[in-house]
Design a protein around this motif. Structure first.
Motif, mmCIF file in Angstrom:
data_model
loop_
_atom_site.group_PDB
_atom_site.id
_atom_site.type_symbol
_atom_site.label_atom_id
_atom_site.label_comp_id
_atom_site.label_asym_id
_atom_site.label_seq_id
_atom_site.Cartn_x
_atom_site.Cartn_y
_atom_site.Cartn_z
ATOM 1 N N GLN A 26 28.298 55.221 26.820
ATOM 2 C CA GLN A 26 27.892 55.289 25.278
ATOM 3 C C GLN A 26 29.156 55.670 24.655
ATOM 4 N N ARG A 27 30.213 56.405 24.906
ATOM 5 C CA ARG A 27 31.462 56.549 24.115
ATOM 6 C C ARG A 27 32.100 55.323 24.154
ATOM 7 N N GLN A 29 31.138 52.086 24.264
ATOM 8 C CA GLN A 29 30.416 51.171 23.114
ATOM 9 C C GLN A 29 30.503 51.694 21.909
ATOM 10 N N LEU A 30 30.437 52.892 21.602
ATOM 11 C CA LEU A 30 30.317 53.629 20.503
ATOM 12 C C LEU A 30 31.715 53.245 19.773
ATOM 13 N N GLU A 31 32.790 53.615 20.486
ATOM 14 C CA GLU A 31 34.288 53.319 19.957
ATOM 15 C C GLU A 31 34.211 51.669 19.624
ATOM 16 N N THR A 33 32.080 49.620 18.645
ATOM 17 C CA THR A 33 31.041 49.214 17.842
ATOM 18 C C THR A 33 31.797 49.580 16.479
ATOM 19 N N ARG A 48 28.472 56.351 9.698
ATOM 20 C CA ARG A 48 29.049 56.417 11.081
ATOM 21 C C ARG A 48 28.161 57.537 11.859
ATOM 22 N N VAL A 51 25.394 55.723 13.255
ATOM 23 C CA VAL A 51 25.649 54.778 14.410
ATOM 24 C C VAL A 51 25.776 55.800 15.567
ATOM 25 N N GLU A 52 26.524 56.770 15.350
ATOM 26 C CA GLU A 52 26.644 57.783 16.513
ATOM 27 C C GLU A 52 25.343 58.373 17.102
ATOM 28 N N SER A 55 23.558 55.645 19.078
ATOM 29 C CA SER A 55 23.951 55.414 20.327
ATOM 30 C C SER A 55 23.503 56.429 21.306
ATOM 31 N N GLU A 56 23.274 57.880 20.788
ATOM 32 C CA GLU A 56 23.200 58.807 21.660
ATOM 33 C C GLU A 56 21.641 58.720 22.060
#
Length: 90
Positions: A26-27, A29-31, A33, A48, A51-52, A55-56
């Motif tokens: 998750q971290r 892919q989040l970074e 994206t 932001r 999006v966070e 992802s969670e």
């Protein structure tokens, strides 16, 4: 049920490993994206955060079934099913 002499699988530890792997993905892919979105222009704090949170939620929903399967298998003492579920996340 497992009929051999291997020690029982620690389901809580297995769930923690699955959760840890999910959090790592998750971290990453989040970074990735957020970086891509930043290239297209500045993100607002609300964008932001959205999006966070997305992802969670995605990771949590994706891992809900394996967690439940492991817990159910533990209640049934089904070591073979536990091992199979764990192997999917190694």
């Amino acid at each position: 049920m497992n009929q051999n002499t291997e020690p029982p699988v620690d389901v809580e530890e297995a769930i923690a490993r699955i959760d840890s792997r999910g959090a790592k993905i998750q971290r990453e892919q989040l970074e990735r994206t957020l970086s891509q979105l930043q290239q297209d222009g500045e993100l607002t704090a609300d964008q932001r955060l959205a999006v966070e949170k997305l992802s969670e939620r995605l990771v949590d929903r994706l891992l809900a079934v394996p967690r439940a399967t492991l817990q159910d298998a533990a209640r049934s003492a089904d070591d073979e099913r536990i091992e199979t579920a764990i192997s999917l996340f190694e």
